[in-house]
Design a protein around this motif. Structure first.
Motif, PDB file in Angstrom:
ATOM      1  N   ARG A  15      -2.780   4.140   2.205  1.00 52.41           N
ATOM      2  CA  ARG A  15      -2.005   5.314   1.777  1.00 52.41           C
ATOM      3  C   ARG A  15      -2.522   6.579   2.470  1.00 52.41           C
ATOM      4  NH1 ARG A  15      -1.340   6.268  -4.534  1.00 52.41           N
ATOM      5  NH2 ARG A  15      -3.606   6.437  -4.400  1.00 52.41           N
TER       6      ARG A  15
ATOM      7  N   ASP B 151      -8.588   8.828  -1.674  1.00 51.38           N
ATOM      8  CA  ASP B 151      -8.156   7.544  -1.102  1.00 51.38           C
ATOM      9  C   ASP B 151      -9.099   7.030  -0.016  1.00 51.38           C
ATOM     10  OD1 ASP B 151      -6.033   7.292  -2.749  1.00 51.38           O
ATOM     11  OD2 ASP B 151      -4.489   7.788  -1.278  1.00 51.38           O
TER      12      ASP B 151
ATOM     13  N   ARG C 112       1.577  -1.594  -1.819  1.00 51.62           N
ATOM     14  CA  ARG C 112       0.813  -1.789  -3.060  1.00 51.62           C
ATOM     15  C   ARG C 112       0.925  -3.228  -3.558  1.00 51.62           C
ATOM     16  NH1 ARG C 112      -1.074   1.801  -7.134  1.00 51.62           N
ATOM     17  NH2 ARG C 112       0.155   3.604  -6.542  1.00 51.62           N
TER      18      ARG C 112
ATOM     19  N   LEU D  90       5.108   2.526   0.577  1.00 47.79           N
ATOM     20  CA  LEU D  90       3.923   2.481  -0.287  1.00 47.79           C
ATOM     21  C   LEU D  90       4.095   1.454  -1.411  1.00 47.79           C
ATOM     22  CD1 LEU D  90       2.895   6.255  -0.423  1.00 47.79           C
ATOM     23  CD2 LEU D  90       1.797   4.395   0.835  1.00 47.79           C
TER      24      LEU D  90
ATOM     25  N   SER E 200      -6.584  13.579  -0.182  1.00 45.41           N
ATOM     26  CA  SER E 200      -6.413  12.198   0.239  1.00 45.41           C
ATOM     27  C   SER E 200      -7.725  11.640   0.833  1.00 45.41           C
ATOM     28  CB  SER E 200      -5.276  12.159   1.262  1.00 45.41           C
ATOM     29  OG  SER E 200      -5.057  10.892   1.762  1.00 45.41           O
TER      30      SER E 200
ATOM     31  N   THR F  48       0.121   8.634   4.927  1.00 41.56           N
ATOM     32  CA  THR F  48       0.528   9.974   4.473  1.00 41.56           C
ATOM     33  C   THR F  48      -0.072  11.047   5.388  1.00 41.56           C
ATOM     34  OG1 THR F  48      -1.276  10.070   2.839  1.00 41.56           O
ATOM     35  CG2 THR F  48       0.884   9.322   2.048  1.00 41.56           C
TER      36      THR F  48
END
Ligand code: NG1
Length: 412
Positions: A285, A323, A273, A269, A319, A289
């Motif tokens: 992400r 996200d 990033r 990650l 998430s 995940t």
């Protein structure tokens, strides 16, 4: 003679928006299905009607090229099945005539569309004497895995860049079991749902129509995931040997599955990033995940650890909300009410943008959780309790099949 093709819907327990990224999913087939009662037609023609008045009857010829009807027309799911089979080289000399019924709620993230695609394929195969077998066999036979992969590709005809979860779940359901489904190559592993675990499907009352705006939002995320992968791949290309996951000649590519398999999540990650713009990073992400969560959820189910499974569902929802940005205020409200009322876990299920949430409860919590959802979610919005299509506790069920229709007309 009249036949009945039956194809179940599914509820995805965890592993959302991972299938089209080549990462596993963990759904179960449910005891709600789409049915086509049909007779074999004399020639290569499909003539179907629906028990629902809003779906018009239609007819099309089983000849290539099969043209799409207008966007959103229900016949496109049947056309997709026929097109997929013809392109695979199946000779469809006889068509089907009949009626479609079903009790999978539509546009709810429960895969009514794939159930219709699979039921259509099974009906057409039956009409043409092609056997659908558990395992690969001599022609004219097609294996369930082969058919699932074929129908996943075929369903893209409707315009959604979808993965292969739904068709695989529909064709491989096992009563009492959830299904770990892996891709590239497609593999399905049934996992027994422990005694006392109950699932509740809860409609957000917002349709997630995959032929409209939700389709564009879905496809946009699929593109973002491909772009993010490309950039992260580039960043890793310099410091590790690439793995081949793409069988196009000369292609050397690192897939999401490779990244998740051997990466330290924090390192991965951090690296991602540094090369991705904020939106792409969040999409990335979520995918990696979520892939990890599917593996942990399978272990939790095998261990009978409902709390661990529930916690992973809650993480998955966060998430998807933060996200992946596919949740809605209604889905968030359902998750919150269910957890406060004593559910072990809750999350949106399917693509999101409306549709349903899935809630995990112990035997004793299921009644109180449903009661709270009625009081705090449905009554304030509807002024009434939900129908059996809006909130229900599905059972993990068996797979799609064709049988002789009951001549008394019962069962439909
Ligand atoms: P739903 O929302 O049930 O139509 C869609 C895709 C799945 C998967 C999920 C998100 C199709 C037919 N279905 O499911 O493959 O990507 O979204 O996890 O494309």
């Amino acid at each position: 003679m009249s036949w009945l093709a039956i194809a179940p819907g599914r509820v995805n327990l965890i592993g959302e928006h991972t299938d089209y990224n080549g990462l596993p999913v963990f759904p179960m087939a449910i005891d709600r299905d789409v049915r086509i009662e049909f007779a074999v037609a004399d020639g290569p023609v499909v003539r179907l009607d629906s028990a629902l008045a809003r779906f018009d009857p239609f007819t099309f010829q089983l000849k290539r090229p099969i043209e799409a009807a207008g966007q959103g027309h229900w016949s496109n799911y049947v056309r997709a099945a026929a097109k997929g089979l013809l392109e695979h080289g199946v000779r469809l000399e006889r068509g089907i005539e009949g009626i479609v019924t079903g009790n999978v709620p539509i546009a709810s993230g429960l895969s009514s569309s794939s159930a219709l695609v699979v039921a259509s394929a099974l009906a057409l195969l039956k009409a043409n004497g092609v056997e659908v077998a558990r395992d690969a066999g001599p022609a004219p036979t097609i294996s369930r895995l082969e058919l699932a992969a074929l129908m996943a590709r075929a369903e893209r005809f409707v315009g959604l860049e979808g993965g292969g979860m739904d068709q695989a779940a529909c064709l491989h359901g096992v009563a009492g079991h959830a299904l770990r489904i892996e891709f590239e190559p497609l593999r399905v592993t049934p996992v027994a749902v422990p005694e006392g675990w109950r699932w509740v499907v809860v409609s957000s009352l917002v349709r997630a129509e995959k032929s409209g705006t939700a389709r564009d939002a879905y496809n946009e995320r699929a593109r973002q995931c491909r772009e993010a992968l490309e950039l992260v791949r580039g960043a890793f290309a310099n410091d590790r040997p690439a793995t081949t996951t793409d069988d196009r000649p000369g292609a050397v590519a690192l897939g999401y599955d490779d990244l998740v398999a051997d990466a330290d999540m924090e390192v991965l990650l951090r690296r991602a990033r540094s090369v991705l713009a904020p939106v792409l990073f969040r999409r990335f992400r979520h995918v990696v995940t979520e892939g990890r969560r599917v593996a942990l959820a399978e272990v939790a189910m095998r261990d009978g650890d409902m709390r661990a499974f529930g916690d992973l569902m809650v993480e998955s929802h966060k998430s998807l909300r933060g996200d992946y940005e596919v949740s809605t205020p209604e889905l968030n409200a359902i998750v919150e009410v269910a957890l406060k009322a004593g559910a072990a876990g809750a999350r949106l299920t399917g693509a999101g943008f409306g549709g349903c949430a899935v809630v995990l409860c112990g035997d004793t919590a299921v009644g109180p959780v449903m009661k709270e959802l009625v009081a705090r979610f449905y009554e304030p919005r509807l002024g009434r309790a939900p129908t059996h299509d809006e909130m229900f506790a599905p059972k993990p069920s068996g797979s799609a099949r064709v049988q002789i229709a009951d001549s008394s007309g019962g069962g439909l």
